[in-house]
Design a protein around this motif. Structure first.
Motif, PDB file in Angstrom:
ATOM      1  N   VAL A 163      21.652  47.593  35.445  1.00  0.00           N
ATOM      2  CA  VAL A 163      22.776  48.449  35.085  1.00  0.00           C
ATOM      3  C   VAL A 163      23.293  49.179  36.328  1.00  0.00           C
ATOM      4  N   GLY A 164      24.610  49.243  36.453  1.00  0.00           N
ATOM      5  CA  GLY A 164      25.216  49.943  37.589  1.00  0.00           C
ATOM      6  C   GLY A 164      25.731  49.028  38.678  1.00  0.00           C
ATOM      7  N   GLY A 165      25.368  47.746  38.622  1.00  0.00           N
ATOM      8  CA  GLY A 165      25.889  46.801  39.605  1.00  0.00           C
ATOM      9  C   GLY A 165      27.401  46.687  39.512  1.00  0.00           C
ATOM     10  N   THR A 166      28.076  46.593  40.646  1.00  0.00           N
ATOM     11  CA  THR A 166      29.540  46.540  40.672  1.00  0.00           C
ATOM     12  C   THR A 166      30.008  45.240  41.321  1.00  0.00           C
ATOM     13  N   TYR A 167      31.263  44.886  41.079  1.00  0.00           N
ATOM     14  CA  TYR A 167      31.822  43.641  41.595  1.00  0.00           C
ATOM     15  C   TYR A 167      33.338  43.690  41.484  1.00  0.00           C
ATOM     16  N   ARG A 168      33.972  42.756  42.178  1.00  0.00           N
ATOM     17  CA  ARG A 168      35.403  42.513  42.001  1.00  0.00           C
ATOM     18  C   ARG A 168      35.605  41.059  41.610  1.00  0.00           C
ATOM     19  N   ILE A 169      36.550  40.832  40.729  1.00  0.00           N
ATOM     20  CA  ILE A 169      36.896  39.482  40.315  1.00  0.00           C
ATOM     21  C   ILE A 169      38.358  39.231  40.674  1.00  0.00           C
ATOM     22  N   VAL A 170      38.592  38.173  41.436  1.00  0.00           N
ATOM     23  CA  VAL A 170      39.946  37.776  41.774  1.00  0.00           C
ATOM     24  C   VAL A 170      40.391  36.726  40.747  1.00  0.00           C
ATOM     25  N   LEU A 171      41.466  37.016  40.037  1.00  0.00           N
ATOM     26  CA  LEU A 171      42.041  36.112  39.050  1.00  0.00           C
ATOM     27  C   LEU A 171      43.305  35.497  39.643  1.00  0.00           C
ATOM     28  N   ARG A 172      43.317  34.186  39.756  1.00  0.00           N
ATOM     29  CA  ARG A 172      44.500  33.474  40.242  1.00  0.00           C
ATOM     30  C   ARG A 172      45.012  32.566  39.137  1.00  0.00           C
ATOM     31  N   LYS A 173      46.324  32.541  38.981  1.00  0.00           N
ATOM     32  CA  LYS A 173      46.939  31.731  37.920  1.00  0.00           C
ATOM     33  C   LYS A 173      47.990  30.800  38.512  1.00  0.00           C
ATOM     34  N   ILE A 174      47.901  29.519  38.098  1.00  0.00           N
ATOM     35  CA  ILE A 174      48.886  28.536  38.528  1.00  0.00           C
ATOM     36  C   ILE A 174      50.203  28.809  37.804  1.00  0.00           C
ATOM     37  N   LEU A 175      51.279  28.844  38.550  1.00  0.00           N
ATOM     38  CA  LEU A 175      52.588  29.123  37.952  1.00  0.00           C
ATOM     39  C   LEU A 175      52.980  28.033  36.955  1.00  0.00           C
ATOM     40  N   ASN A 176      53.675  28.447  35.896  1.00  0.00           N
ATOM     41  CA  ASN A 176      54.232  27.530  34.897  1.00  0.00           C
ATOM     42  C   ASN A 176      53.173  26.780  34.097  1.00  0.00           C
ATOM     43  N   GLN A 177      51.950  27.263  34.099  1.00  0.00           N
ATOM     44  CA  GLN A 177      50.911  26.677  33.265  1.00  0.00           C
ATOM     45  C   GLN A 177      50.211  27.783  32.489  1.00  0.00           C
ATOM     46  N   GLY A 178      49.745  27.447  31.285  1.00  0.00           N
ATOM     47  CA  GLY A 178      49.044  28.440  30.482  1.00  0.00           C
ATOM     48  C   GLY A 178      49.953  29.578  30.061  1.00  0.00           C
TER      49      GLY A 178
END
Length: 314
Positions: free
Chosen positions: A102-117
């Motif tokens: 408990v207490g561990g930290t992180y960053r998540i980079v979210l990348r999305k392809i244009l015109n999909q999803g």
């Protein structure tokens, strides 16, 4: 390609490991799987082919559609410790495993392809919703591996205990009303008596009765948690008590998970989230308990009893 950075921390021990099943690690594959499983229990699409098609459009598949999103974990800061995974036993040596503390930290980079999803905002919200309703790693249905997520641009969604359920129901209904087979129908979820429930509209109920898979029945919040370790112990003790003391109807199986007649995952998902004002709150998610086409615990008596064991424990 659009990009969004999210940050978060671990709020309950995460018993997640790689191929050797020993070394604890944060696995993006499990986070992606959590997004998919949340979609499946949230969606009211009845036909399996249509459900799979929509899931593939949102998250990709192995044959035809590359995933429209990419996730990357960066700037991690966490501790690995050996802890007991089961807390209801007096001798916990056999259940000792490495976990991310408990207490561990992180960053998540979210990348999305244009015109999909869908839009990148959809995936941002779906990540947050998934982290509220589930966890990562072993015993994720018993409040382990719970995390928080927020965008760096907007670090708080201002999800207090009062606004949390309305935000969840908004995400669930937004997903379902955008589905072709369900458009022009009333919203499938409403808030009633402090709980998210299935809308009693006759069209929604007709669709609901056709489901032969786990779909969200109701969601509600428990009492604020003062000590997370004590709460997790209460969860483990309640899981043990329900099998020991609850009297099942003749010929029935446990809706909270059983192995005596084939493996059956619990239809009560217990998770923990943290509000924007720093309060830890249990989230109880009931999914339709379908076991070989039989519906278990239709009146929710077993699952409510288990929650009472948890909430009423000292």
């Amino acid at each position: 390609m659009e990009k969004l950075v999210m940050k978060g921390d671990i709020i309950t021990p995460m018993f997640s490991a790689g191929g050797n099943n020993r070394k604890a690690e944060f696995r993006l594959s499990e986070l992606k799987a959590l997004m998919r499983s949340t979609f499946r229990i949230a969606s009211h699409i009845v036909e399996t082919k249509e459900l799979y098609k929509k899931e593939s459009q949102l998250f990709g598949d192995a044959e035809h559609h590359a995933s429209p999103i990419r996730l990357q974990v960066t700037e991690t800061n966490w501790n690995v410790q050996k802890k007991p995974m089961l807390l209801h036993k007096t001798d916990t040596r056999d259940s000792m495993m490495e976990c991310l503390e408990v207490g561990g930290t992180y960053r998540i980079v979210l990348r999305k392809i244009l015109n999909q999803g869908e839009s990148i905002a959809f995936y941002q919200n779906w990540l947050i919703l998934s982290s509220i309703l589930g966890g990562l790693g072993k015993r994720s249905r018993r409040a382990r591996g719970c995390i928080t997520l927020a965008t760096e641009m907007e670090p708080k969604l201002h999800l207090t205990k009062e606004t949390l359920l309305p935000w969840i129901v908004e995400q669930l209904n937004s997903l379902n009303t955008s589905t072709a087979s369900l458009e022009n129908l009333p919203s499938p979820y409403i808030i009633q008596n402090g709980k998210i429930r299935i809308n009693s509209n006759s069209q929604i109920i007709t669709i609901w009765k056709k489901h032969k898979r786990p779909v969200i029945e109701q969601i509600y919040l428990g009492k604020p948690i003062i000590n997370i370790q004590s709460y997790l112990r209460n969860v483990d003790e309640a899981s043990h008590k329900i099998k020991k003391f609850y009297i099942l109807p003749q010929g029935e199986s446990f809706a909270t998970g059983h192995v005596n007649k084939g493996k059956f995952a619990s239809s009560l998902i217990i998770s923990v989230t943290r509000t924007s004002d720093g309060i830890l709150i249990p989230v109880y998610t009931f999914v339709k308990a379908v076991d070989r086409n039989r519906i278990l615990d239709e009146e929710h008596e077993e699952r409510n009893q288990m929650i009472s064991y948890i909430e009423e424990a000292p």
